[in-house]
Design an enzyme around this catalytic site. Structure first.
Site, PDB file in Angstrom:
ATOM      1  N   ARG A   1      82.121  78.477 -53.505  1.00  0.00           N
ATOM      2  CA  ARG A   1      83.174  79.283 -52.900  1.00  0.00           C
ATOM      3  C   ARG A   1      84.558  78.892 -53.396  1.00  0.00           C
ATOM      4  O   ARG A   1      84.809  77.748 -53.752  1.00  0.00           O
ATOM      5  CB  ARG A   1      83.117  79.225 -51.384  1.00  0.00           C
ATOM      6  CG  ARG A   1      83.421  77.889 -50.722  1.00  0.00           C
ATOM      7  CD  ARG A   1      82.245  76.921 -50.700  1.00  0.00           C
ATOM      8  NE  ARG A   1      80.985  77.503 -50.263  1.00  0.00           N
ATOM      9  CZ  ARG A   1      80.623  77.601 -48.981  1.00  0.00           C
ATOM     10  NH1 ARG A   1      81.390  77.141 -48.044  1.00  0.00           N
ATOM     11  NH2 ARG A   1      79.475  78.113 -48.655  1.00  0.00           N
TER      12      ARG A   1
ATOM     13  N   ARG B   1      88.044  84.821 -51.102  1.00  0.00           N
ATOM     14  CA  ARG B   1      86.697  84.445 -50.705  1.00  0.00           C
ATOM     15  C   ARG B   1      85.863  85.681 -50.449  1.00  0.00           C
ATOM     16  O   ARG B   1      86.282  86.605 -49.762  1.00  0.00           O
ATOM     17  CB  ARG B   1      86.732  83.607 -49.442  1.00  0.00           C
ATOM     18  CG  ARG B   1      85.350  83.400 -48.848  1.00  0.00           C
ATOM     19  CD  ARG B   1      85.090  81.982 -48.516  1.00  0.00           C
ATOM     20  NE  ARG B   1      83.765  81.820 -47.949  1.00  0.00           N
ATOM     21  CZ  ARG B   1      83.449  80.816 -47.170  1.00  0.00           C
ATOM     22  NH1 ARG B   1      84.360  79.907 -46.881  1.00  0.00           N
ATOM     23  NH2 ARG B   1      82.230  80.695 -46.724  1.00  0.00           N
TER      24      ARG B   1
ATOM     25  N   ASP C   1      87.153  74.894 -42.584  1.00  0.00           N
ATOM     26  CA  ASP C   1      86.347  74.661 -41.386  1.00  0.00           C
ATOM     27  C   ASP C   1      87.209  74.013 -40.314  1.00  0.00           C
ATOM     28  O   ASP C   1      87.817  72.970 -40.560  1.00  0.00           O
ATOM     29  CB  ASP C   1      85.166  73.734 -41.694  1.00  0.00           C
ATOM     30  CG  ASP C   1      84.087  74.409 -42.526  1.00  0.00           C
ATOM     31  OD1 ASP C   1      83.997  75.650 -42.489  1.00  0.00           O
ATOM     32  OD2 ASP C   1      83.329  73.687 -43.203  1.00  0.00           O
TER      33      ASP C   1
ATOM     34  N   ASP D   1      86.884  77.207 -48.594  1.00  0.00           N
ATOM     35  CA  ASP D   1      86.207  77.095 -47.310  1.00  0.00           C
ATOM     36  C   ASP D   1      87.153  76.335 -46.381  1.00  0.00           C
ATOM     37  O   ASP D   1      87.617  75.244 -46.740  1.00  0.00           O
ATOM     38  CB  ASP D   1      84.918  76.295 -47.542  1.00  0.00           C
ATOM     39  CG  ASP D   1      83.967  76.330 -46.366  1.00  0.00           C
ATOM     40  OD1 ASP D   1      84.054  77.255 -45.546  1.00  0.00           O
ATOM     41  OD2 ASP D   1      83.122  75.421 -46.288  1.00  0.00           O
TER      42      ASP D   1
HETATM   43  N1  ROI Z   1      79.432  69.818 -50.807  1.00  0.00           N
HETATM   44  C1  ROI Z   1      80.608  69.196 -50.964  1.00  0.00           C
HETATM   45  N2  ROI Z   1      80.634  68.056 -51.661  1.00  0.00           N
HETATM   46  N3  ROI Z   1      81.768  69.688 -50.441  1.00  0.00           N
HETATM   47  C2  ROI Z   1      81.764  70.844 -49.720  1.00  0.00           C
HETATM   48  O1  ROI Z   1      82.831  71.270 -49.238  1.00  0.00           O
HETATM   49  C3  ROI Z   1      80.548  71.523 -49.532  1.00  0.00           C
HETATM   50  N4  ROI Z   1      80.482  72.688 -48.825  1.00  0.00           N
HETATM   51  C4  ROI Z   1      79.337  73.323 -48.632  1.00  0.00           C
HETATM   52  C5  ROI Z   1      78.034  72.793 -49.144  1.00  0.00           C
HETATM   53  C6  ROI Z   1      77.351  73.838 -50.020  1.00  0.00           C
HETATM   54  C7  ROI Z   1      77.153  72.462 -47.948  1.00  0.00           C
HETATM   55  N5  ROI Z   1      78.184  71.591 -49.927  1.00  0.00           N
HETATM   56  C8  ROI Z   1      79.388  70.972 -50.090  1.00  0.00           C
HETATM   57  O2  ROI Z   1      79.312  74.453 -47.942  1.00  0.00           O
END
Ligand code: ROI
Length: 158
Positions: free
Chosen positions: A92, A83, A97, A95
């Site tokens: 990315r 990343r 979270d 991610d």
């Molecule tokens: N949209 C989807 N469908 N899944 C994600 O994990 C995701 N992550 C993001 C943004 C760009 C907001 N949109 C996303 O960071």
């Protein structure tokens, strides 16, 4: 030990492989057990529309790491999978979270618990529901209520 939930997302460089690799890395974190992970879900990007579709999932962990130590470990996994610090809403490779950590409500510059975007994101709520249908947030809101109120979004289970 605290039960924590982590959202995974990827839309670059073989997302399915990114998520599988991330499950393995979560399972190897110190003082932590990977309890379960959800199915993988495909969805169009929410915000930042000009990018590939996402694969998302949620993992349940039992961990003795404190919230910020767990956050550090998650960022270590993101970095290990290539990343790069990118645009705020950009595409990315991975991610991770931290959604929920036990019954903790916490706010600092680095970390907000529960995660601030939880309630608006079907791609988080639906896999979370797979793992913990009876979940109640620290503020007393039930996961089922959040799901019923979430704006509908296209989401396909793999
Ligand atoms: N949209 C989807 N469908 N899944 C994600 O994990 C995701 N992550 C993001 C943004 C760009 C907001 N949109 C996303 O960071």
């Amino acid at each position: 030990m605290s039960r924590a939930f982590v959202a995974l997302g990827s839309n670059l460089h073989d997302p399915q492989n990114q998520l599988r690799q991330a499950f393995d890395a979560l399972a190897q974190l110190p003082d932590t057990t990977l309890v379960a992970h959800s199915s993988l879900y495909r969805s169009p990007p929410m915000a930042g529309m000009d990018q590939p579709e996402y694969l998302n999932a949620v993992a349940a962990l039992d961990t003795a790491l404190a919230p910020l130590a767990l956050l550090d470990a998650l960022q270590g996994i993101e970095n290990a999978q290539g990343r790069e610090r990118e645009l705020r809403w950009g595409a990315r490779t991975l991610d991770l979270d931290l959604l929920i950590y036990g019954d903790q409500a916490f706010e600092s510059e680095r970390l907000t618990l529960p995660h601030y975007g939880l309630a608006e994101r079907a791609f988080v709520l639906i896999p979370l529901f797979e793992l913990a249908p009876d979940l109640v947030l620290p503020d007393g809101r039930q996961l089922t209520t959040l799901l019923a109120q979430c704006p509908p979004q296209p989401l396909f289970r793999l």
